[in-house]
Scaffold this motif. Structure first.
Motif, short mmCIF file in Angstrom:
data_model
loop_
_atom_site.label_atom_id
_atom_site.label_comp_id
_atom_site.label_asym_id
_atom_site.label_seq_id
_atom_site.Cartn_x
_atom_site.Cartn_y
_atom_site.Cartn_z
N THR A 44 2.05 10.24 -2.32
CA THR A 44 2.09 8.86 -1.86
C THR A 44 3.39 8.21 -2.30
O THR A 44 3.90 8.48 -3.39
CB THR A 44 0.91 8.08 -2.42
OG1 THR A 44 0.91 8.20 -3.84
CG2 THR A 44 -0.40 8.61 -1.88
N VAL A 45 3.89 7.34 -1.44
CA VAL A 45 5.13 6.62 -1.75
C VAL A 45 4.89 5.16 -1.45
O VAL A 45 4.11 4.78 -0.56
CB VAL A 45 6.33 7.16 -0.92
CG1 VAL A 45 6.64 8.57 -1.33
CG2 VAL A 45 6.02 7.06 0.57
N GLU A 46 5.55 4.30 -2.23
CA GLU A 46 5.45 2.87 -2.02
C GLU A 46 6.27 2.48 -0.80
O GLU A 46 7.21 3.17 -0.39
CB GLU A 46 5.99 2.13 -3.25
CG GLU A 46 5.20 2.38 -4.50
CD GLU A 46 3.84 1.73 -4.46
OE1 GLU A 46 3.62 0.82 -3.64
OE2 GLU A 46 2.96 2.16 -5.25
N ASN A 69 10.37 2.65 -0.20
CA ASN A 69 11.01 3.70 -0.98
C ASN A 69 11.46 4.85 -0.09
O ASN A 69 10.86 5.15 0.90
CB ASN A 69 10.05 4.22 -2.05
CG ASN A 69 9.78 3.15 -3.09
OD1 ASN A 69 10.63 2.26 -3.26
ND2 ASN A 69 8.64 3.23 -3.74
N GLU A 123 0.84 -1.19 0.00
CA GLU A 123 0.00 0.00 0.00
C GLU A 123 0.88 1.24 0.00
O GLU A 123 1.90 1.30 0.71
CB GLU A 123 -0.89 0.01 1.24
CG GLU A 123 -1.81 1.20 1.33
CD GLU A 123 -2.67 1.12 2.59
OE1 GLU A 123 -2.88 2.16 3.21
OE2 GLU A 123 -3.10 0.00 2.94
N ALA A 124 0.50 2.16 -0.82
CA ALA A 124 1.25 3.42 -0.87
C ALA A 124 0.83 4.29 0.30
O ALA A 124 -0.36 4.45 0.56
CB ALA A 124 0.97 4.13 -2.20
N GLU A 125 1.78 4.82 1.03
CA GLU A 125 1.51 5.70 2.16
C GLU A 125 1.76 7.14 1.75
O GLU A 125 2.49 7.42 0.78
CB GLU A 125 2.37 5.31 3.35
CG GLU A 125 2.03 3.93 3.91
CD GLU A 125 2.87 3.61 5.13
OE1 GLU A 125 4.00 4.10 5.20
OE2 GLU A 125 2.37 2.88 6.01
N TYR A 126 1.15 8.06 2.53
CA TYR A 126 1.30 9.47 2.21
C TYR A 126 2.48 10.04 2.99
O TYR A 126 2.54 9.95 4.23
CB TYR A 126 0.01 10.21 2.57
CG TYR A 126 0.03 11.66 2.13
CD1 TYR A 126 -0.24 12.01 0.81
CD2 TYR A 126 0.35 12.68 3.02
CE1 TYR A 126 -0.23 13.32 0.39
CE2 TYR A 126 0.37 13.99 2.62
CZ TYR A 126 0.09 14.31 1.30
OH TYR A 126 0.13 15.62 0.90
#
Lengths: 226, 323
Positions: free
Chosen positions: B318-320, B323, B308-311
């Motif tokens: 959003t980033v994976e 990363n 899930e990509a978080e903010y």
């Protein structure tokens, strides 16, 4: 009498079997490696609580007791992650920031103290088992999320809660308001976002207290017994 | 030689002749010098056409007087006042009725009196009236004459209706009915054999009905017997069951009375808690259902979590993960 050579052969077989078992166990343990995660080496999350900072004015009037149900969280708002509402109906969570406990429990505990103090009504939660109450207060959380804006100054926190007050005695719906609050986030960091959540919860609790105070008499045990 | 007349003889003769002439005239005029008369007024509604002065007044068919004068009533011109003179012995009272009658179809009218009683007091004039007033009744013949135009109109209408009834179309219809009746009668006469067959069938049906009625009667008798036997047993068992139920209820009542405090406590405290527990169980069941759905769809995702990509607040995007 057995042959010593034969005894030696049997001992070697046992050792061979043990070695085979050890090897198999090591292989299985190695195979389970992907199943066991010990976490990465990234930075630790900032953990925040949601607590009512006002005075805990617990009325001594035991005539009106309202049981606060566990909140029903809408759209995946539950859990320890801080929900983020993006454009185009996208949902995600805030990186590096999380609640100290499930938001469901935090919201319930906050309302019990805040609304109880502001309405002068005794609200009970999960810990008050076996206590007879006149009404139950259902809590449905429609919004409890951080909404980033185009710039840091436009960030805000939206909270929308629907309360449902039902009398136990006759299952009569006494009231069902939906209250909402939108708080600006002064700076784009975890502390300010959580502070905006606190501000929104305080405003909603104040409105809920003003709504509940005049109708709490409907939940008095005497009225509930009629 | 001059004849010497006897003046006395002549005078006597003339006087005797004149007296005889007067007596003769009175006898001819039928003047009853001893008779007494009384005058009355009769007020008639409407016309008295045909009635004249000197017209005769009859009482029960006997001439007892005549009409002296005919004038309009002084107070009401729609009425006619007829002054009549009757012989004094005619019994006239309040019950006397004067009616205008006509002799045949000649139109000569007269007044017919009826009613009255010799024992009744004589009719006296009302105050302000010259003569006593005899009540009048409308003449039936006059009523017929007055309604004659209406009768003629009704007769004309009736003739018109009869003409409509006897139109050619109706006559043709009646003729058709008569022909059909004649044909029906002929058919009936021809189908006498069929009627006999039908009567025979009806007799057979009645016989079968009689047999069925007998069977139904027998069935009812059997049912009565069944009810008398089995129903008694059923009622006996029902009574036993009711007695058992009564005993059971009494025991339950006693048990409740003995544990009233516990029951009250259960109702007051445990029932609300049960209600809350049901609510919590609903939430738990819903969460378990949601968890099971996730396990069925993606078991690994439940254990390791989904990608899930978080903010990221710093990048404001959003980033994976990782990363």
């Amino acid at each position: 009498m057995e042959n010593p050579t034969r005894q030696l052969t049997n001992s070697n077989r046992v050792q061979s079997v043990r070695a085979l078992f050890v090897g198999a166990a090591a292989l299985m343990l190695a195979g389970c490696g992907p199943l066991i995660s010990f976490g990465d080496d990234g930075p630790a999350d900032d953990v925040f609580s949601l607590e009512y900072d006002g005075a805990n004015v617990n009325t001594s009037d035991m005539a009106t007791i309202i049981y606060v149900e566990e909140p029903l969280m809408s759209d995946g708002l539950g859990g320890v992650d801080v929900a983020v509402a993006l454009e185009n109906r996208k949902r995600t969570s805030l990186q590096g920031v999380r609640w100290s406990s499930s938001s469901t429990d935090l919201i319930r505990d906050y309302f019990i103290r805040a609304i109880g103090s502001m309405s002068g009504t005794r609200l009970l939660g999960q810990g008050a088992i076996d206590v007879r109450a006149g009404c139950r207060l259902g809590v449905k959380v429609w919004a409890f999320e951080f909404v980033p804006g185009a710039s840091a100054g436009d960030d805000r926190v939206d909270i929308e809660v629907e309360f449902t007050l039902v009398r136990y005695n006759d299952n009569r719906l006494i009231g069902q308001p939906t209250l909402s609050a939108s708080s600006q986030v002064s700076a784009a960091n975890g502390e300010e976002i959580i502070e905006a959540f606190h501000d929104g919860m305080t405003r909603i609790s104040r409105e809920a207290g003003q709504w509940l105070a005049p109708i709490a008499g409907e939940c008095a045990l005497a009225a509930a017994n009629e | 030689m001059e004849t010497r007349a006897s003046y006395v003889l002549v005078g006597g003769f003339v006087l005797t002749f004149l007296a005889g002439l007067v007596a003769f005239a009175i006898w001819i005029a039928k003047v009853d010098l001893d008779a007494e008369y009384r005058d009355y007024d009769v007020y008639f509604e409407g016309t008295v056409s045909g009635l004249l002065k000197r017209s005769i007044v009859y009482y029960s068919g006997i001439p007892v007087g005549d009409v002296r004068d005919i004038t309009l009533a002084p107070d009401d011109p729609s009425k006619v006042r007829v002054w009549i003179r009757l012989r004094a012995e005619v019994p006239v009272s309040d019950a006397s009725i004067a009616q205008l009658q006509f002799q045949g179809l000649t139109g000569v009218a007269y007044i017919e009196l009826s009613g009255g009683s010799p024992d009744a007091p004589p009719l006296e004039p009302h105050p302000g009236e010259e003569r006593p007033i005899i009540q009048s009744a409308p003449s039936p013949i006059l009523a017929i004459f007055e309604s004659a135009p209406n009768l003629v109109n009704e007769a004309i209408l009736a003739v018109g209706q009869i003409q409509k009834l006897l139109s050619d179309e109706n006559i043709a219809s009646v003729s058709g009915v008569l022909r059909n009746s004649d044909r029906l009668a002929g058919n009936l006469a021809d189908s006498t054999d069929d009627l006999e067959t039908m009567v025979a069938d009806v007799k057979e049906i009645l016989a079968q009905t009689k047999t069925a009625a007998a069977k139904i009667n027998q069935l009812v008798e059997n049912s009565n017997a069944l009810i008398e036997d089995d129903a008694k047993k059923l009622v006996t068992e029902a009574i036993t069951t009711m007695q058992t139920a009564t005993t059971l209820l009494a025991r339950v009542d006693g048990m409740v009375a003995a544990n009233e405090g516990a029951v009250t406590q259960f109702v007051n405290t445990s029932l609300p808690e049960v209600s809350r527990m049901i609510l919590d169980l609903r939430v738990t069941a819903r969460n378990l259902s949601r968890l099971m759905s996730r396990i069925e769809q993606n078991p690994a995702g439940v254990i390791f979590g989904t990608k899930e990509a978080e903010y990221d607040l710093k990048k404001r995007s959003t980033v994976e993960d990782g990363n």
